[in-house]
Enzyme design. Structure first.
Site, mmCIF file in Angstrom:
data_model
loop_
_atom_site.group_PDB
_atom_site.id
_atom_site.type_symbol
_atom_site.label_atom_id
_atom_site.label_comp_id
_atom_site.label_asym_id
_atom_site.label_seq_id
_atom_site.Cartn_x
_atom_site.Cartn_y
_atom_site.Cartn_z
ATOM 1 N N ARG A 1 0.816 -1.223 0.000
ATOM 2 C CA ARG A 1 0.000 0.000 0.000
ATOM 3 C C ARG A 1 0.844 1.266 0.000
ATOM 4 O O ARG A 1 0.574 2.178 -0.771
ATOM 5 C CB ARG A 1 -1.046 0.005 1.111
ATOM 6 C CG ARG A 1 -0.521 0.166 2.524
ATOM 7 C CD ARG A 1 -1.400 -0.525 3.519
ATOM 8 N NE ARG A 1 -1.347 -1.963 3.321
ATOM 9 C CZ ARG A 1 -2.361 -2.701 2.935
ATOM 10 N NH1 ARG A 1 -3.524 -2.181 2.712
ATOM 11 N NH2 ARG A 1 -2.222 -4.001 2.784
ATOM 12 N N THR A 2 1.858 1.322 0.826
ATOM 13 C CA THR A 2 2.680 2.534 0.853
ATOM 14 C C THR A 2 3.426 2.676 -0.469
ATOM 15 O O THR A 2 3.548 3.769 -1.021
ATOM 16 C CB THR A 2 3.675 2.489 2.036
ATOM 17 O OG1 THR A 2 2.932 2.267 3.240
ATOM 18 C CG2 THR A 2 4.434 3.787 2.173
ATOM 19 N N LYS B 1 27.231 -8.725 -4.655
ATOM 20 C CA LYS B 1 28.655 -8.816 -5.022
ATOM 21 C C LYS B 1 29.530 -8.201 -3.940
ATOM 22 O O LYS B 1 30.700 -7.937 -4.148
ATOM 23 C CB LYS B 1 28.905 -8.078 -6.336
ATOM 24 C CG LYS B 1 28.158 -8.618 -7.537
ATOM 25 C CD LYS B 1 28.570 -7.832 -8.782
ATOM 26 C CE LYS B 1 27.662 -8.134 -9.947
ATOM 27 N NZ LYS B 1 27.843 -7.143 -11.024
ATOM 28 N N ARG C 1 11.959 2.483 2.162
ATOM 29 C CA ARG C 1 11.487 1.674 3.296
ATOM 30 C C ARG C 1 12.578 0.667 3.627
ATOM 31 O O ARG C 1 13.062 -0.049 2.745
ATOM 32 C CB ARG C 1 10.192 0.942 2.939
ATOM 33 C CG ARG C 1 9.813 -0.083 4.013
ATOM 34 C CD ARG C 1 8.415 -0.571 3.871
ATOM 35 N NE ARG C 1 7.458 0.456 4.231
ATOM 36 C CZ ARG C 1 6.204 0.209 4.564
ATOM 37 N NH1 ARG C 1 5.751 -1.027 4.582
ATOM 38 N NH2 ARG C 1 5.383 1.182 4.867
ATOM 39 N N HIS D 1 7.459 6.264 10.751
ATOM 40 C CA HIS D 1 6.775 6.200 9.451
ATOM 41 C C HIS D 1 6.119 7.575 9.279
ATOM 42 O O HIS D 1 4.903 7.713 9.395
ATOM 43 C CB HIS D 1 5.740 5.071 9.500
ATOM 44 C CG HIS D 1 5.194 4.656 8.176
ATOM 45 N ND1 HIS D 1 5.397 5.368 7.011
ATOM 46 C CD2 HIS D 1 4.431 3.580 7.829
ATOM 47 C CE1 HIS D 1 4.785 4.737 6.019
ATOM 48 N NE2 HIS D 1 4.192 3.659 6.484
HETATM 49 C C1 NCD Z 1 2.160 0.046 8.481
HETATM 50 C C2 NCD Z 1 3.659 -0.080 8.480
HETATM 51 O O1 NCD Z 1 4.241 -0.512 7.480
HETATM 52 O O2 NCD Z 1 4.231 0.286 9.472
HETATM 53 N N1 NCD Z 1 1.611 -0.139 7.208
HETATM 54 C C3 NCD Z 1 1.524 0.951 6.384
HETATM 55 O O3 NCD Z 1 2.505 1.469 5.906
HETATM 56 N N2 NCD Z 1 0.300 1.452 6.189
HETATM 57 C C4 NCD Z 1 1.483 -0.738 9.519
HETATM 58 C C5 NCD Z 1 1.770 -2.187 9.646
HETATM 59 O O4 NCD Z 1 2.477 -2.779 8.844
HETATM 60 O O5 NCD Z 1 1.247 -2.758 10.597
#
Ligand code: NCD
Length: 349
Positions: A83-84, A112, A133, A166
């Site tokens: 989703r993100t 490598k 991420r 986040h």
């Molecule tokens: C969250 C995350 O990745 O921290 N998800 C997201 O980005 N909406 C929450 C989760 O994974 O529980």
């Protein structure tokens, strides 16, 4: 760009790190919630709302898509995400930004023996923005600082850094709270419950930091003892005189709050399957609970959910989690427009 050795940077408080994330006074890197102030949050909400209005028409959409069609972004997502990832990708598309992606370091030269820092420095040559991420808490900060030293610094956005932060989820959560309470006196003075794995859930941490910007907010942390909020964040709340309570029982808190923020257990961070010892079912919101929730309260969840919210709750008008998803895309559009200084063009449209 301001520069500093990593050892010295590590000793700074969150709010002191902010200066290293700016370029010519404008936001350049988005790394942690402590870097945002109230003025910035209000501006983001306004910009997101203005942008989604513009995007309703064909002409408006073409205008937005022309704004950053000279920019390229790399989505570096080496921790699971759909989703993100898609939210950022869609936000890039709305602004005309072209995307490339790295999702699996096992297909890159890291295999490598290249260090992740070297890989990212290489990739940064191809793009104007890195959206990252990463499972390691401070890695995104390291990357931002490293890029400050290069002749051609590129922006870095933290899209989730281990158990720590986040910040763009926190922005979309604020945007959701802002929209929900716009006609009910705003976020000021509201009570917010966070339920679930507060120890390892980065979204709760990032949003807690942001609530500092709203006068009179009360926080209720509801969790099994083993998963209560970490001390560093509670210390931050104490230092900033932010009211919070800790609870184990969800039922006693539900009637008190204006927003209830449910989260899943973060068992991917287990060291030895310890999550299986915890009775998480006490932290599941069901249709029955809706009776004791205030009529104007809202229910939030960063998603993905497991059983924390029964699907029967989905059609209650207080359920806000699907709207959070959509708000997320628009706040990310606003954020990237701001980073590349197109906010004025949007507001003047
Ligand atoms: C969250 C995350 O990745 O921290 N998800 C997201 O980005 N909406 C929450 C989760 O994974 O529980």
């Amino acid at each position: 760009m301001k520069q500093i050795a990593w050892e010295d940077f590590e000793k700074l408080k969150g709010s002191e790190k902010k200066a290293y994330f700016l370029k010519d006074g404008n936001i350049f890197h988005v790394i942690m919630s402590q870097q945002f102030d109230r003025k910035f949050l209000d501006e983001m909400c306004e910009l997101a709302t203005k942008t989604r209005g513009i995007a309703k028409g064909h002409r408006g959409m073409r205008f937005l898509q022309s704004l950053l069609d000279n920019k390229r972004a790399m989505l570096y997502f080496v921790q699971p995400s759909t989703r993100t990832f898609l939210s950022f990708m869609s936000a890039c598309q709305i602004l005309g930004i072209k995307c490339s992606e790295v999702r699996d370091p096992s297909t890159s030269s890291e295999m490598k023996g290249e260090s992740p820092e070297d890989s990212i420095r290489t990739f940064s040559s191809y793009v104007d923005l890195i959206i990252m991420r990463h499972p390691q808490e401070r890695f995104v900060e390291k990357v931002a600082l490293m890029l400050n030293y290069t002749g051609r610094p590129v922006s870095v956005i933290n899209a989730g850094s281990g158990k720590d932060q986040h910040p763009t989820q926190a922005l979309l959560d604020i945007y959701t709270l802002h929209r929900s309470f716009e006609n009910y006196g705003g976020i000021e003075g509201k009570s917010v419950a966070f339920v679930g794995d507060l120890l390892r859930g980065r979204t709760v941490r990032s949003l807690s930091y942001l609530l500092k910007n709203y006068e009179g907010v009360k926080i209720y942390y509801v969790a099994p003892k083993a998963l209560q909020m970490a001390d560093d964040l509670k210390d931050y709340l104490k230092e900033n005189n932010i009211y919070f309570e800790e609870h184990e029982n969800m039922e006693e808190v539900i009637p008190l709050v204006d927003a209830i923020y449910m989260t899943r257990i973060q068992d991917e961070y287990d060291e030895s399957n310890e999550s299986s010892q915890i009775d998480y079912s006490k932290y599941h919101l069901t249709k029955e609970h809706l009776k004791i929730l205030k009529p104007n309260a809202i229910i939030m969840h960063p998603l993905p959910r497991r059983a924390e919210i029964s699907p029967e709750v989905d059609n209650d008008r207080r359920a806000m989690y699907w709207r959070q998803v959509r708000n997320g895309m628009w706040i990310r559009v606003a954020l990237m427009a701001k980073i590349f200084k197109k906010d004025v063009d949007i507001m003047n449209y």
